[in-house]
Each structure stands twice: as structure tokens, then as C-alpha cells.
Write an enzyme that holds these catalytic residues in place. Structure first.
Site, PDB file in Angstrom:
ATOM      1  N   TYR A   1      -7.743  15.311 -11.789  1.00 50.91           N
ATOM      2  CA  TYR A   1      -7.554  14.778 -10.708  1.00 50.91           C
ATOM      3  C   TYR A   1      -7.219  16.483  -9.770  1.00 50.91           C
ATOM      4  O   TYR A   1      -5.931  16.744  -9.983  1.00 50.91           O
ATOM      5  CB  TYR A   1      -6.600  13.593 -10.109  1.00 50.91           C
ATOM      6  CG  TYR A   1      -6.374  13.675  -8.179  1.00 50.91           C
ATOM      7  CD1 TYR A   1      -7.772  13.676  -7.676  1.00 50.91           C
ATOM      8  CD2 TYR A   1      -5.582  13.707  -7.780  1.00 50.91           C
ATOM      9  CE1 TYR A   1      -7.488  12.690  -6.419  1.00 50.91           C
ATOM     10  CE2 TYR A   1      -5.725  13.920  -6.389  1.00 50.91           C
ATOM     11  CZ  TYR A   1      -6.765  13.221  -6.119  1.00 50.91           C
ATOM     12  OH  TYR A   1      -6.404  13.180  -4.736  1.00 50.91           O
TER      13      TYR A   1
ATOM     14  N   HIS B   1     -10.112  14.024  -3.311  1.00 50.83           N
ATOM     15  CA  HIS B   1     -10.487  13.580  -1.843  1.00 50.83           C
ATOM     16  C   HIS B   1     -10.640  14.641  -1.347  1.00 50.83           C
ATOM     17  O   HIS B   1     -10.156  15.824  -1.140  1.00 50.83           O
ATOM     18  CB  HIS B   1      -9.290  13.083  -1.838  1.00 50.83           C
ATOM     19  CG  HIS B   1      -8.827  11.376  -2.695  1.00 50.83           C
ATOM     20  ND1 HIS B   1      -8.543  11.872  -3.769  1.00 50.83           N
ATOM     21  CD2 HIS B   1      -9.088  10.129  -2.069  1.00 50.83           C
ATOM     22  CE1 HIS B   1      -8.426  10.105  -3.302  1.00 50.83           C
ATOM     23  NE2 HIS B   1      -8.627   9.676  -2.805  1.00 50.83           N
TER      24      HIS B   1
END
Length: 341
Positions: free
Chosen positions: A95, A132
Site C-alpha cells: 500500500y 487512495h
């Protein structure tokens, strides 16, 4: 057009020209991805606070120096310019929690270099990547989609500040170690193309062969008995320079007489005069500053080009050794770069 309008156009043109000139200089500068240490944690915090104001707290980064490959600071011309922070614990993915550059370094390709670091890490771990993107950041979303990311979800309350919505994107192309090349988006801050960027990397077990190749090519028959078994354990004392993933230069240092000694520094012939040497020497200078040690090296007395190169980087002649080299001319200058106490 009146004089006032003409002055305004001239002023605006000058502003554009200045920014354009700065970006061109940045694009031509060497980019080094530096590990996080206790000595540069403050730099990491400053970059995060500046690039991502109000989005993240830096109080959780006291142990950032223990995160290894998952964090990097991008230095451009020796100055901190950007940062990437990754996390491998989220849903068995790599991530990317933070990636960005300072405003003045955007549209210069540094973002692409930071993303390339994450790509290589994902390939090594054989894990998908995810991140994101704020809902209104159209350019960033486009950039990631061009590089294999696909929107998997939308989170309405992700960010603290408005707009709070965020797209969740995933890239699965690296799960099986598939190799891909970063596609730059010239509109995306920090991601314009840098086809000739110099990137320095530490030596790992997987890249010892690159070091050996460089040693044999740059210094043929000079060091036939060198043992490379522990090269991957030398940390900051050794770096390999890459352009477009090709190993093209190296620097090897050691401690000697309470100083940082540059034992070897060299670049493949076809890549000389492309600022590779400057990137390598800058690594040694930054390392010397960090450990608070002066730097010294030997240079052959008839190697005028090398002498000028070291002088340009702040080295001065401090001593001469008339029998240093085995072959004539045997004499060498000892060049030293000292730091203020």
C-alpha cells in the site's frame, strides 16, 4: 496594448521562463533515493508536513528509520524534493500511503522515480500495489491508471479535509513479478518523463552481479582478487548508479584514518559526462556530512579532468604521495573535502 499591459505580459513571461528554466535544471540533475536514518527523520517529517499539510501526522515516524525499503526520500541535486511511504500489511498488498514532491519540483519526473521504487518493491514481494487518490485529483488518477492501476472502490469519508472522498486503486500486474515501465503524465505533478535520470541504489544480494560487472568493466584487470560475498552488507559505503535500470557506475567507500575514504568511483565510458559521477560523489558528500567525517581520496597526478571534477565539488589538494600507484605516473594528489565542525 498600453505600456502597463506590455509590462504585465513581460512580467508573466519572465515568471514562466524562470519556472521553466528551473524545471529544466531539475530534470538534468541527478535524483538519489535515500534511505531513512535517524539523521534525516526530521527531513522526512518536514517533507510530509509540507507536501501533505493537515492530511497526515508525523508524530508516528519516530521509528521511520526501521522501515527499510518501504520509505525513501528523493534528493534532487543533493536537496530533499519528495517522499514515498509504503506499507505491506494492508490486505496483503503493498500500500502506497504517501507519494509526493515539493511544489517547486513538480512536473520534473521525480514522482515517476518514486513510483518506480514502489513498482520494484512490489515485484520483489510479488504483491499487488494499492493507494487512495482524492476524488478531485483528476491528474493523479489519470497518471496511476496509465500505469496499470484500476479503480476498485470509492470511500466517501477518507480524508480529513474537504473533499473527503477518495478512489481506491489497485495494480495487480506485479503479483507474478511482471516487469513494467512507468508511463509519465506531463500534467501530473512530479511525473514528467526523465529518460536519463540517474538513480543510486544500495547493493543487495540480487545486484552484486551488477557491481562485479562494473568493477570488471570500469577497472579491467585492476582488482582481480576482490571478494564480493559481503558487498550487500556495506550499506551506505557502496552505491550503484542506474539509468533506465541499467547499471552504469559505482562508488565504494570505507573508513580510513578517522575519515571517509573514497576507494573507488567510476562510470562506464558511454555514460560519462551525463552527471553520473556528480550523483555518486554527492552520495559520498551527504554520507560524510551525516556521519560528521571529512572525505578524502587519491587522484593520479596527470588526471587533470578528475582533479577539476573534485575541485568543482569542494575538494582541495591537501597532500601528495609520490609512490602511490604501481604503474607510472606513480604520483598522486590526496584531495580532501572538509566539513565545518
Amino acid at each position: 496594448m498600453n505600456n502597463r499591459d506590455n509590462q504585465q505580459v513581460t512580467s508573466n513571461s519572465k515568471i514562466f521562463t524562470d519556472k521553466d528554466a528551473f524545471r529544466e535544471t531539475v530534470r538534468e540533475s541527478a535524483v538519489v533515493l535515500g534511505q531513512i536514518t535517524q539523521d534525516n527523520i526530521k527531513i522526512l517529517k518536514t517533507l510530509i508536513d509540507t507536501i501533505f499539510p493537515s492530511d497526515y501526522t508525523t508524530e508516528n515516524y519516530e521509528d521511520a528509520d526501521s522501515m527499510g525499503e518501504f520509505e525513501r526520500i528523493a534528493y534532487c541535486g543533493g536537496k530533499p524534493a519528495g517522499v514515498i511511504v509504503c506499507d505491506a500489511d494492508k490486505s496483503d498488498m503493498l500500500y502506497i500511503s504517501m507519494i509526493g514532491t515539493l511544489t517547486q519540483y513538480r512536473k520534473c519526473g521525480i514522482g515517476s522515480i518514486l513510483l518506480e521504487h514502489a513498482v520494484q518493491l512490489a515485484q520483489k514481494l510479488k504483491k499487488p500495489m494499492s493507494l487512495h487518490v482524492r476524488v478531485d485529483n483528476v491528474n493523479a488518477k489519470s497518471f496511476y491508471e496509465k500505469n496499470g492501476f484500476i479503480v476498485k472502490d470509492f470511500v466517501e469519508e477518507y480524508y480529513k479535509q474537504e473533499p473527503k472522498g477518495a478512489f481506491f486503486l489497485v495494480n495487480n500486474t506485479h503479483v507474478e513479478g511482471e516487469i513494467s515501465k512507468i508511463v509519465a503524465n506531463r500534467e501530473q505533478p512530479g511525473t514528467s518523463a526523465r529518460s536519463n535520470s540517474v538513480i543510486l541504489r544500495e547493493v543487495t544480494k540480487e545486484t552484486v552481479s551488477n557491481l562485479k560487472m562494473l568493477m570488471e568493466t570500469v577497472f579491467p584487470n585492476m582488482y582481480p582478487d576482490v571478494n564480493f560475498d559481503h558487498a550487500h552488507k556495506l550499506g551506505k559505503f557502496i552505491r550503484i548508479a542506474y539509468i533506465n535500470e541499467q547499471p552504469i557506475g559505482l562508488i565504494i567507500c570505507r573508513m580510513e584514518k578517522e575519515m571517509l575514504y573514497i576507494a573507488l568511483i567510476g562510470v562506464l565510458v558511454e555514460y560519462r559526462r551525463q552527471r553520473v559521477g556528480s550523483a555518486l560523489i554527492q552520495h559520498a558528500i551527504s554520507f560524510g556530512e551525516t556521519i560528521k567525517k571529512h572525505i578524502h581520496l587519491h587522484v593520479q597526478i596527470d588526471n587533470i579532468t578528475a582533479q577539476q571534477f573534485y575541485q568543482q565539488h569542494g575538494f582541495i589538494e591537501t597532500e601528495r604521495d609520490y609512490t602511490y600507484y604501481d604503474e607510472p605516473p606513480r604520483a598522486a594528489f590526496i584531495y580532501t573535502k572538509k566539513f565545518s565542525e
